[in-house]
Motif scaffolding. Sequence first.
Motif, PDB file in Angstrom:
ATOM      1  N   ASN A   1      37.521 145.956 -45.677  1.00 37.59           N
ATOM      2  CA  ASN A   1      37.692 146.835 -44.513  1.00 37.59           C
ATOM      3  C   ASN A   1      39.154 146.977 -44.095  1.00 37.59           C
ATOM      4  OD1 ASN A   1      34.901 144.983 -43.575  1.00 37.59           O
ATOM      5  ND2 ASN A   1      34.743 147.132 -44.169  1.00 37.59           N
TER       6      ASN A   1
ATOM      7  N   PHE B   1      42.456 148.846 -43.136  1.00 38.11           N
ATOM      8  CA  PHE B   1      42.967 150.071 -42.524  1.00 38.11           C
ATOM      9  C   PHE B   1      44.470 149.906 -42.295  1.00 38.11           C
ATOM     10  CE2 PHE B   1      38.522 150.377 -41.519  1.00 38.11           C
ATOM     11  CZ  PHE B   1      38.234 151.718 -41.337  1.00 38.11           C
TER      12      PHE B   1
ATOM     13  N   SER C   1      47.885 152.390 -40.815  1.00 32.45           N
ATOM     14  CA  SER C   1      48.304 153.682 -40.279  1.00 32.45           C
ATOM     15  C   SER C   1      49.798 153.675 -39.989  1.00 32.45           C
ATOM     16  CB  SER C   1      47.530 154.022 -39.003  1.00 32.45           C
ATOM     17  OG  SER C   1      47.764 153.046 -38.005  1.00 32.45           O
TER      18      SER C   1
ATOM     19  N   GLU D   1      46.298 157.784 -40.183  1.00 31.82           N
ATOM     20  CA  GLU D   1      45.704 156.869 -41.158  1.00 31.82           C
ATOM     21  C   GLU D   1      46.298 157.103 -42.539  1.00 31.82           C
ATOM     22  OE1 GLU D   1      41.475 157.578 -40.790  1.00 31.82           O
ATOM     23  OE2 GLU D   1      41.235 155.715 -39.655  1.00 31.82           O
TER      24      GLU D   1
ATOM     25  N   LYS E   1      42.286 153.872 -45.342  1.00 32.87           N
ATOM     26  CA  LYS E   1      41.196 153.599 -44.406  1.00 32.87           C
ATOM     27  C   LYS E   1      39.971 153.005 -45.097  1.00 32.87           C
ATOM     28  CE  LYS E   1      39.897 158.533 -44.445  1.00 32.87           C
ATOM     29  NZ  LYS E   1      39.652 159.708 -43.578  1.00 32.87           N
ATOM     30  N   ASN E   2      39.535 151.917 -44.530  1.00 32.24           N
ATOM     31  CA  ASN E   2      38.277 151.255 -44.884  1.00 32.24           C
ATOM     32  C   ASN E   2      38.178 150.942 -46.381  1.00 32.24           C
ATOM     33  OD1 ASN E   2      35.859 150.058 -44.151  1.00 32.24           O
ATOM     34  ND2 ASN E   2      34.667 151.920 -44.522  1.00 32.24           N
TER      35      ASN E   2
ATOM     36  N   LYS F   1      48.916 145.647 -41.217  1.00 34.66           N
ATOM     37  CA  LYS F   1      47.574 146.220 -41.318  1.00 34.66           C
ATOM     38  C   LYS F   1      47.040 146.467 -39.917  1.00 34.66           C
ATOM     39  CE  LYS F   1      46.213 142.604 -43.747  1.00 34.66           C
ATOM     40  NZ  LYS F   1      47.477 141.991 -44.239  1.00 34.66           N
ATOM     41  N   ASP F   2      46.285 147.542 -39.757  1.00 32.79           N
ATOM     42  CA  ASP F   2      45.576 147.743 -38.490  1.00 32.79           C
ATOM     43  C   ASP F   2      44.449 146.717 -38.379  1.00 32.79           C
ATOM     44  OD1 ASP F   2      47.246 149.879 -38.028  1.00 32.79           O
ATOM     45  OD2 ASP F   2      45.798 151.367 -38.725  1.00 32.79           O
TER      46      ASP F   2
ATOM     47  N   LYS G   1      43.524 158.026 -49.820  1.00 28.16           N
ATOM     48  CA  LYS G   1      43.508 157.405 -48.490  1.00 28.16           C
ATOM     49  C   LYS G   1      42.311 156.478 -48.310  1.00 28.16           C
ATOM     50  CE  LYS G   1      46.403 160.766 -46.157  1.00 28.16           C
ATOM     51  NZ  LYS G   1      46.588 161.615 -44.954  1.00 28.16           N
ATOM     52  N   GLU G   2      41.158 156.873 -48.818  1.00 29.70           N
ATOM     53  CA  GLU G   2      40.018 155.975 -48.859  1.00 29.70           C
ATOM     54  C   GLU G   2      39.659 155.693 -50.314  1.00 29.70           C
ATOM     55  OE1 GLU G   2      36.841 157.780 -46.750  1.00 29.70           O
ATOM     56  OE2 GLU G   2      37.104 159.718 -47.706  1.00 29.70           O
TER      57      GLU G   2
END
Length: 247
Positions: free
Chosen positions: A9, A11, A13, A18, A21-22, A56-57, A212-213
């Motif tokens: 998980n 994320f 930004s 972002e 993401k995930n 990291k977020d 991005k994902e």
Amino acid sequence: MNDALSVKNLFVSYHGNEAVKNISFSIERGNLVGIIGPNGAGKSTLLKALLNLIPKDTGEVQVYGKKFHEQRKSIAYVPQRSNIDWDFPITVLDTVVLGSYPTLGWFKRPKKAHRDWALQCLQRVGMEDFSKRQIGELSGGQQQRVFLARALAQKAEIFFLDEPFVGIDAASEETIIHILKELKESGKTILVVHHDLSKVSDYFDQLILLNKELIGFGAVNQVFCADILSKAYSGQFSFLDRLGVEV
């Protein structure tokens, strides 16, 4: 614990946008893994987040079942050549000796044994004759070999390389991929941010496909196919056809 790297998980930004993401995946020990995706997909961002080079977020990264900071000595990183100050007054040999510092300690001077080991690493990448050169005097391929030698000097278990084949000659690329495959065969784990899709089948065991994902992760023959690639490279079917990927 067979997983060399586990990501859950994740994320990341920049300025509220972002970039990654995930992202979740696990890589078993002894694999050579390519990270691919279109420009702006977050490939280098992912690598830097895994290495704690950018914040990291949210998300969790484990190396051999432990937190990153507990495994620093087992991790080697080869950055993009564009991120290195090639005017810095350091010789090729001293650059490689720096690879010993994670185990040597920052307040101890390297001994003859460390310099001898650095020379062995330079020999492995075919750069021993350049040991007294300043790093900025080398070609792009030679510079990349030196930084691979520095990573080898760390005696790491897991290697991260960011675009190692960009702007280098064919002989250096052949040398580097040969060494990476040898490392893999010896049980090391290697992640490589890579852009030349024509070579992924020859170079890698597994692929991480990003836009991005996480678009795809797994064996090359599972990820490197039109239905998966088209999700990342939306509308770019002409290049898939040139690569011989059935669309």
